[in-house]
Scaffold this active site. Structure first.
Site, PDB file in Angstrom:
ATOM      1  N   ASP A   1       6.916   5.021  -1.591  1.00 25.00           N
ATOM      2  CA  ASP A   1       6.890   5.794  -0.131  1.00 25.00           C
ATOM      3  C   ASP A   1       6.328   4.994   0.980  1.00 25.00           C
ATOM      4  O   ASP A   1       5.442   4.127   0.608  1.00 25.00           O
ATOM      5  CB  ASP A   1       6.037   7.217  -0.412  1.00 25.00           C
ATOM      6  CG  ASP A   1       7.018   8.111  -1.161  1.00 25.00           C
ATOM      7  OD1 ASP A   1       8.147   7.966  -1.221  1.00 25.00           O
ATOM      8  OD2 ASP A   1       6.428   8.999  -1.579  1.00 25.00           O
TER       9      ASP A   1
ATOM     10  N   ASP B   1       3.549   5.307   2.848  1.00 29.09           N
ATOM     11  CA  ASP B   1       2.202   5.460   3.462  1.00 29.09           C
ATOM     12  C   ASP B   1       1.276   4.957   2.526  1.00 29.09           C
ATOM     13  O   ASP B   1       1.733   3.975   1.796  1.00 29.09           O
ATOM     14  CB  ASP B   1       2.162   7.047   3.431  1.00 29.09           C
ATOM     15  CG  ASP B   1       2.343   7.511   2.180  1.00 29.09           C
ATOM     16  OD1 ASP B   1       2.621   6.774   1.117  1.00 29.09           O
ATOM     17  OD2 ASP B   1       2.163   8.750   2.105  1.00 29.09           O
TER      18      ASP B   1
ATOM     19  N   GLU C   1      -0.741   5.945   0.221  1.00 29.36           N
ATOM     20  CA  GLU C   1      -0.448   6.079  -1.245  1.00 29.36           C
ATOM     21  C   GLU C   1       0.634   5.357  -1.833  1.00 29.36           C
ATOM     22  O   GLU C   1       0.462   4.839  -2.963  1.00 29.36           O
ATOM     23  CB  GLU C   1      -0.285   7.546  -1.527  1.00 29.36           C
ATOM     24  CG  GLU C   1      -1.623   8.475  -1.258  1.00 29.36           C
ATOM     25  CD  GLU C   1      -2.823   8.110  -1.878  1.00 29.36           C
ATOM     26  OE1 GLU C   1      -2.573   8.150  -3.232  1.00 29.36           O
ATOM     27  OE2 GLU C   1      -3.776   7.753  -1.411  1.00 29.36           O
TER      28      GLU C   1
END
Length: 852
Positions: free
Chosen positions: A80, A82, A84
């Site tokens: 993903d 972002d 994280e």
């Protein structure tokens, strides 16, 4: 072969279709490793070095990724977009490097939507890992670990009943607790409003008193019934004529597309979703390619998406609903790389996706994004002023009409607290008109305390204060529920006693670390790390050199000293001043001892200083004289058979009756059920409660006894190891044999608490991944879901009646990932001595799978 690693199998399956045979896509199933939950995982003395440990349930996934990486020419990290996601990619790369399985070429790609165009464009434009984002992740994870593993032991040892503290969760809890304090301290004020029902040309409307006896009417101006009746009479007798009619045009612009927090807020308001549920559904919509990435601070949309939205508006409505210029929204996020595109549909020609909660959330995202590019709404507000002859008394009527709906034809933003929007239509009126007066009403009101936080308003407040980030809001709220520091009733947060006590402890001894400014400042420093403006170890060093000495200082104090300090700190809450001026700490039972906060094995409570002579106690959260009175402790009478006193008492866990307090004799006690009023607790009721369980009789089929009793979860029947629920306490004492047999038979049919086969409460449908049928069951320890192989308990914070198929599948998957529950081994039976003359048996050869 090129190996692509993503988080979820659903995402892997979709992406593999787009990339073709030269690529192999594998899922990591989220994070693959973490800091082990034990001391020493972060070492401040060694530059905050971290010891990572692979998740035990990810062994299979890591082996598959490792084996594939050894054969691959290139590794593409496609997690993903972002912080994280960057961290997961970094962890995978680190694990492969340690296993000497890292391909020579490693690239990082990120896409905001799982569509073919977006994925192929990302593959064509790879980049390196963003080490600033990785450093920000490491700093956040180290901070959370250091706070949790340093502060929680202080709580456990100094504050009985406390479970944990967290860097952000404790601050969110403080918000809930502070709001409860505001509500408790609130003093309602009486006020009155005067409204006249008027009529003009057959149309009725309402006009409110805005001037009386020459003075402007504010909200609290009329504060008594006497003044209200006088004002009402003067309005009733006055002849009112219109002195002005003012019409003003209004323009209302659409709100921007969703960010993570605004999506959570609207889903809570309009759909009743918890933040965690919203994020689960949004994650699945993203992985299915229906919406863009759902963790974002951004409000802007891609240029091609804006064009698609404008085209969809033109197709759905007419050209007047499409503004001349595309609407552009500015993102407030500090870091450009974290300010992703707003949440929007990937295809504006699809106004419906899926079913159930997925369809409902998608529709919300679709309408919000489409409305953001629509024309403004045009309204017209009319204000009519009326005066009686002297000009001393005036009435005002306000109305609003929509001249052109614009975006409001599709979407209007929800509100946490409804107000009077004065949107009623007024009849045509002119200066000099004298509308007919139909009636005049005087209505009494009381000022209201601030409302308790809902999920939507709490997320909004956290965002305003800069506490937490889009990826953390849902987990913060869930942690508060899981720790049972709060409870949610009618979608409002109520602090539990344990939550209030933990907050008070932290405010008294760690004030800086639960201050809103400090927490928000730390979030900004983490943003600076991810933006390359700060060095992560320096931020941690600055935090630790102040925080560690503070925790050491508190740890050295005696628990009794901590309790004494909290007693002083909480005095306004626990012992508020009484109206009659008497001592609020004076014990109501012995009328001599002073009340004070005490710490016990199960948490804090209030007790008399004259213990053991006086055994008065009350619950921690019960304010002196402010809570509903359970009545004074009293002797209800004597037990006929033993002549022992039976007393009514109030303890830390509520009211109860007690019999017998001789030397060496343990008193018999029974709690007062919630459906029994204090006035009904006389000697007869006390004897009934103390005599439980009651034997109803012998079952006609089995010959075994049927018992009626009251347990932790309420009144029930028990027969042959099986249970049947009763509805009221009264039934425990009055149910007869016939009715009891029927109740037990019905419970057996429905699936009671026995060990026999149970019927499901509901069949939720087939598991979306395994195709196994998921059933909702009622178990001995509460409701659970099962697919026939795995049973998963439904959390206390989730209403079983609102549980969706996707949520049930998620619970089952999470439980299955943990592996089977470990059973306690029974101690081996003691071997009997063999007869003296018997030959020993020949030794068996060990089985192939046994250790020798």
């Amino acid at each position: 072969m090129k190996l692509v690693v993503v988080e979820s199998p659903a995402k892997a399956k979709t992406i593999e279709k787009y990339l073709g045979g030269d690529y192999r896509v594998l899922a990591s199933y989220g994070h693959v490793r973490d800091l082990p939950p034990k001391d020493g995982s972060v070492d401040p003395e060694d530059g905050f070095a971290m010891k990572w440990q692979n998740y035990g349930d990810k062994t299979k996934q890591l082996k598959a990724i490792t084996d594939a990486a050894k054969e691959a020419d290139e590794l593409i990290l496609a997690t993903d977009p972002d912080r994280e996601g960057e961290a997961i990619s970094w962890h995978v790369q680190e694990v492969l490097q340690k296993r000497k399985a890292l391909p020579a070429r490693v690239e990082r790609v990120a896409f905001n939507a799982i569509t073919k165009a977006a994925v192929l464009d990302a593959i064509a434009h790879p980049r390196d890992l963003d080490h600033d984002l990785v450093d920000a992740y490491r700093a956040r994870r180290a901070l959370d670990y250091l706070v949790g593993f340093t502060l929680s032991p202080v709580l456990w040892r100094k504050l009985p009943g406390a479970k944990s503290a967290g860097r952000v969760q404790s601050v969110a809890l403080k918000l809930v607790v502070e709001r409860e304090r505001e509500i408790e301290a609130f003093k309602p004020q009486e006020y009155w409003s005067i409204a006249a029902q008027m009529e003009q040309d057959g149309t009725e409307f309402t006009a409110r008193l805005v001037r009386w006896r020459g003075d402007k009417i504010e909200r609290l101006t009329i504060g008594s019934e006497g003044d209200a009746m006088s004002a009402k009479t003067e309005v009733e007798t006055g002849l009112f004529k219109i002195v002005s009619v003012e019409t003003k045009p209004l323009t209302r612009n659409p709100p921007p597309p969703f960010t993570t927090s605004t999506m959570q807020q609207e889903a809570a308001r309009k759909l009743g979703f918890a933040a965690s549920h919203t994020m689960r559904i949004a994650q699945q919509l993203y992985e299915d390619g229906a919406i863009t990435y759902m963790r974002t601070d951004g409000v802007q949309m891609d240029g091609s998406a804006i064009s698609a939205a404008r085209g969809a508006i033109a197709n759905r409505y007419d050209a007047s609903y499409v503004p001349d210029q595309p609407r552009m929204y500015k993102t407030k996020a500090k870091n450009a790389q974290e300010a992703h595109e707003a949440i929007r549909p990937t295809d504006f020609s699809r106004d419906k996706v899926g079913g159930g909660d997925h369809a409902r959330l998608y529709e919300l995202v679709f309408k919000r994004a489409l409305a953001s590019q629509m024309a403004s709404a045009r309204l017209e507000r009319t204000t009519v002023e009326m005066e009686e002859g002297t000009g001393q008394t005036a009435l005002r009527a306000t109305g609003q009409v929509v001249k052109f709906p614009g975006f409001m034809a599709l979407y209007t933003e929800g509100r946490d607290d409804d107000g009077d929007d004065e949107s009623k239509l007024l009849p045509m009126m002119s200066q000099g008109d004298a509308p007919a007066k139909k009636s005049v009403d005087a209505e009494q009101h009381f000022t209201q305390p601030p409302p308790r936080y809902s999920e939507a308003s709490l997320v909004k407040k956290m965002e305003e204060l800069g506490i937490g980030r889009p990826s953390t809001y849902a987990s913060i709220l869930q942690t508060l529920k899981t720790r049972e520091y709060v409870r949610v009733d009618k979608n409002r947060f109520f602090p539990e006693e344990s939550g209030r006590l933990v907050t008070s402890f932290l405010e008294r001894f760690f004030e800086r670390y639960v201050s809103y400014d400090f927490t928000a400042g730390l979030e900004e420093e983490l943003d600076d790390i991810s933006g390359g403006r700060a060095q992560w170890q320096e931020i941690l060093k600055a935090f630790w050199q102040d925080f560690k000495p503070k925790t050491d200082e508190v740890m050295e104090q005696k628990p009794s000293d901590i309790t004494a300090e909290l007693d002083k700190f909480l005095e306004p809450l626990l012992f508020p001043e009484k109206e009659d001026g008497t001592d609020p700490r004076l014990c109501p039972r012995c009328e001599e001892g002073q009340l004070a906060l005490r710490g016990g094995r199960f948490g804090a409570f209030i007790a008399c200083a004259n213990y053991p002579e006086c055994k008065y106690t009350r619950q921690f959260g019960q304010r002196g004289g402010d809570q509903p009175d359970q009545g004074e402790d009293e002797v209800l009478g004597k037990y006929p058979e033993t002549d022992q006193d039976i007393e009514f008492k109030t303890g830390r866990f509520g009211p109860y009756v007690e019999m017998g307090q001789g030397e060496g004799e343990k008193p018999k006690r029974a709690s007062i059920p919630k459906d029994v009023a204090r006035a009904d607790v006389d000697l007869e009721m006390a004897i009934k409660l103390l005599s439980l369980p009651r034997i109803v009789g012998e079952h006609p089929e089995t010959g075994k006894e049927i018992e009626a009793a009251i347990g932790r979860y309420g009144p029930y029947l028990r027969h042959d190891g099986k249970y049947a629920k009763l509805d009221t306490t009264e039934e425990v004492f009055e149910i007869g044999m016939n009715a009891a047999v029927v109740k037990i038979a019905e419970a057996k049919t429905k699936g009671g608490r026995g060990r026999g086969a149970r019927e499901p409460l509901k069949i939720l449908g087939k598991h979306p991944r395994t195709e196994e049928e998921i059933k909702l069951m009622d178990g001995r320890y509460g409701p659970y879901v099962t697919d026939g192989t795995t049973n998963a308990t439904i959390p206390k914070t989730v209403d079983k009646d609102d549980l969706t198929l996707e949520e049930a599948a998620q619970l089952i998957d999470e439980r299955a990932a943990k592996g089977p529950a470990k059973k306690k081994r029974k101690a081996p039976a003691k071997k009997k001595k063999a007869p003296a003359k018997k030959k020993p048996a020949a030794k068996k050869r060990p089985a192939a799978n046994e250790e020798s």
